[in-house]
Design a protein around this motif. Structure first.
Motif, PDB file in Angstrom:
ATOM      1  N   ILE A 119       0.836  -1.210   0.000  1.00  0.00           N
ATOM      2  CA  ILE A 119       0.000   0.000   0.000  1.00  0.00           C
ATOM      3  C   ILE A 119       0.866   1.254   0.000  1.00  0.00           C
ATOM      4  O   ILE A 119       0.585   2.218  -0.719  1.00  0.00           O
ATOM      5  N   MET A 120       1.951   1.255   0.782  1.00  0.00           N
ATOM      6  CA  MET A 120       2.839   2.431   0.804  1.00  0.00           C
ATOM      7  C   MET A 120       3.501   2.653  -0.552  1.00  0.00           C
ATOM      8  O   MET A 120       3.618   3.798  -1.005  1.00  0.00           O
ATOM      9  N   LEU A 121       3.926   1.578  -1.204  1.00  0.00           N
ATOM     10  CA  LEU A 121       4.511   1.721  -2.542  1.00  0.00           C
ATOM     11  C   LEU A 121       3.480   2.234  -3.542  1.00  0.00           C
ATOM     12  O   LEU A 121       3.799   3.073  -4.397  1.00  0.00           O
ATOM     13  N   ALA A 122       2.248   1.759  -3.436  1.00  0.00           N
ATOM     14  CA  ALA A 122       1.195   2.229  -4.340  1.00  0.00           C
ATOM     15  C   ALA A 122       0.914   3.706  -4.121  1.00  0.00           C
ATOM     16  O   ALA A 122       0.769   4.480  -5.081  1.00  0.00           O
ATOM     17  N   VAL A 123       0.855   4.126  -2.860  1.00  0.00           N
ATOM     18  CA  VAL A 123       0.615   5.542  -2.547  1.00  0.00           C
ATOM     19  C   VAL A 123       1.769   6.399  -3.047  1.00  0.00           C
ATOM     20  O   VAL A 123       1.559   7.444  -3.673  1.00  0.00           O
ATOM     21  N   LEU A 124       2.985   5.953  -2.802  1.00  0.00           N
ATOM     22  CA  LEU A 124       4.163   6.711  -3.237  1.00  0.00           C
ATOM     23  C   LEU A 124       4.227   6.822  -4.758  1.00  0.00           C
ATOM     24  O   LEU A 124       4.434   7.917  -5.307  1.00  0.00           O
ATOM     25  N   PHE A 125       4.029   5.715  -5.458  1.00  0.00           N
ATOM     26  CA  PHE A 125       4.073   5.735  -6.920  1.00  0.00           C
ATOM     27  C   PHE A 125       2.960   6.598  -7.485  1.00  0.00           C
ATOM     28  O   PHE A 125       3.172   7.348  -8.440  1.00  0.00           O
ATOM     29  N   THR A 126       1.765   6.512  -6.898  1.00  0.00           N
ATOM     30  CA  THR A 126       0.647   7.330  -7.365  1.00  0.00           C
ATOM     31  C   THR A 126       0.940   8.807  -7.180  1.00  0.00           C
ATOM     32  O   THR A 126       0.698   9.619  -8.082  1.00  0.00           O
ATOM     33  N   ALA A 127       1.461   9.179  -6.020  1.00  0.00           N
ATOM     34  CA  ALA A 127       1.760  10.589  -5.756  1.00  0.00           C
ATOM     35  C   ALA A 127       2.839  11.111  -6.701  1.00  0.00           C
ATOM     36  O   ALA A 127       2.704  12.205  -7.268  1.00  0.00           O
ATOM     37  N   ILE A 128       3.891  10.345  -6.893  1.00  0.00           N
ATOM     38  CA  ILE A 128       4.995  10.790  -7.756  1.00  0.00           C
ATOM     39  C   ILE A 128       4.540  10.889  -9.208  1.00  0.00           C
ATOM     40  O   ILE A 128       4.816  11.888  -9.886  1.00  0.00           O
ATOM     41  N   SER A 129       3.840   9.878  -9.696  1.00  0.00           N
ATOM     42  CA  SER A 129       3.426   9.911 -11.098  1.00  0.00           C
ATOM     43  C   SER A 129       2.409  11.021 -11.356  1.00  0.00           C
ATOM     44  O   SER A 129       2.481  11.700 -12.383  1.00  0.00           O
ATOM     45  N   THR A 130       1.482  11.217 -10.433  1.00  0.00           N
ATOM     46  CA  THR A 130       0.511  12.306 -10.595  1.00  0.00           C
ATOM     47  C   THR A 130       1.208  13.660 -10.547  1.00  0.00           C
ATOM     48  O   THR A 130       0.878  14.557 -11.320  1.00  0.00           O
ATOM     49  N   PHE A 131       2.193  13.804  -9.665  1.00  0.00           N
ATOM     50  CA  PHE A 131       2.943  15.050  -9.576  1.00  0.00           C
ATOM     51  C   PHE A 131       3.671  15.346 -10.879  1.00  0.00           C
ATOM     52  O   PHE A 131       3.612  16.470 -11.401  1.00  0.00           O
ATOM     53  N   ILE A 132       4.329  14.353 -11.438  1.00  0.00           N
ATOM     54  CA  ILE A 132       5.105  14.554 -12.667  1.00  0.00           C
ATOM     55  C   ILE A 132       4.187  14.896 -13.844  1.00  0.00           C
ATOM     56  O   ILE A 132       4.460  15.834 -14.607  1.00  0.00           O
ATOM     57  N   VAL A 133       3.093  14.162 -13.978  1.00  0.00           N
ATOM     58  CA  VAL A 133       2.183  14.408 -15.101  1.00  0.00           C
ATOM     59  C   VAL A 133       1.528  15.778 -14.979  1.00  0.00           C
ATOM     60  O   VAL A 133       1.436  16.531 -15.954  1.00  0.00           O
ATOM     61  N   THR A 134       1.089  16.137 -13.773  1.00  0.00           N
ATOM     62  CA  THR A 134       0.452  17.444 -13.576  1.00  0.00           C
ATOM     63  C   THR A 134       1.445  18.577 -13.756  1.00  0.00           C
ATOM     64  O   THR A 134       1.112  19.616 -14.338  1.00  0.00           O
ATOM     65  N   LYS A 135       2.666  18.397 -13.282  1.00  0.00           N
ATOM     66  CA  LYS A 135       3.697  19.429 -13.468  1.00  0.00           C
ATOM     67  C   LYS A 135       3.982  19.639 -14.946  1.00  0.00           C
ATOM     68  O   LYS A 135       4.144  20.771 -15.404  1.00  0.00           O
TER      69      LYS A 135
END
Length: 126
Positions: free
Chosen positions: A95-111
């Motif tokens: 779950i922590m890896l899923a949360v971390l990957f989701t946050a990072i990927s969403t941050f990169i795409v939105t940026k």
């Protein structure tokens, strides 16, 4: 990969709204935070649904008889020493890896989406 695809499609669909907000003087930080929170809520809902389905399927399987040998003769699961073990550290890590990957990927795409030129983005979307 699915999270990146979903984030990219969602950012593309919202790029006009992002551009209008930026043209009106909105800072990029609140936009980034709301998109990450939106992705996290989706992830948490998916985790809860998966947990519920897993528990229901486990309870159904544990109630099934081990062997069916005829109309009146069944051996139940209780005769076999089965103990249900839930690997909490493993589940927490996933779950922590899923949360971390989701946050990072969403941050990169939105940026990336927010880094585009405002005027070109509004003109391109109309």
């Amino acid at each position: 990969m699915t999270v990146v695809s979903i984030s990219a499609v969602k950012s593309k669909n919202l790029s006009k709204q992002f551009s209008v907000l930026r043209a009106l003087g909105a800072d990029t930080r609140p936009i980034m935070i709301t998109t990450i929170v939106d992705a996290m809520l989706g992830l948490l809902m998916a985790a809860m649904i998966g947990l519920l389905i897993g528990l229901v399927l486990t309870s159904i399987i544990l109630q099934m008889p081990l062997v069916y040998t005829g109309v009146s003769s069944t051996i139940s699961w209780q005769r076999i020493p089965i103990s249900l073990a839930i690997p909490i550290p493993l589940i927490s890590g996933i779950i922590m890896l899923a949360v971390l990957f989701t946050a990072i990927s969403t941050f990169i795409v939105t940026k990336n989406t927010l880094g585009k030129n405002i005027a070109e983005e509004i003109q391109h979307n109309e």
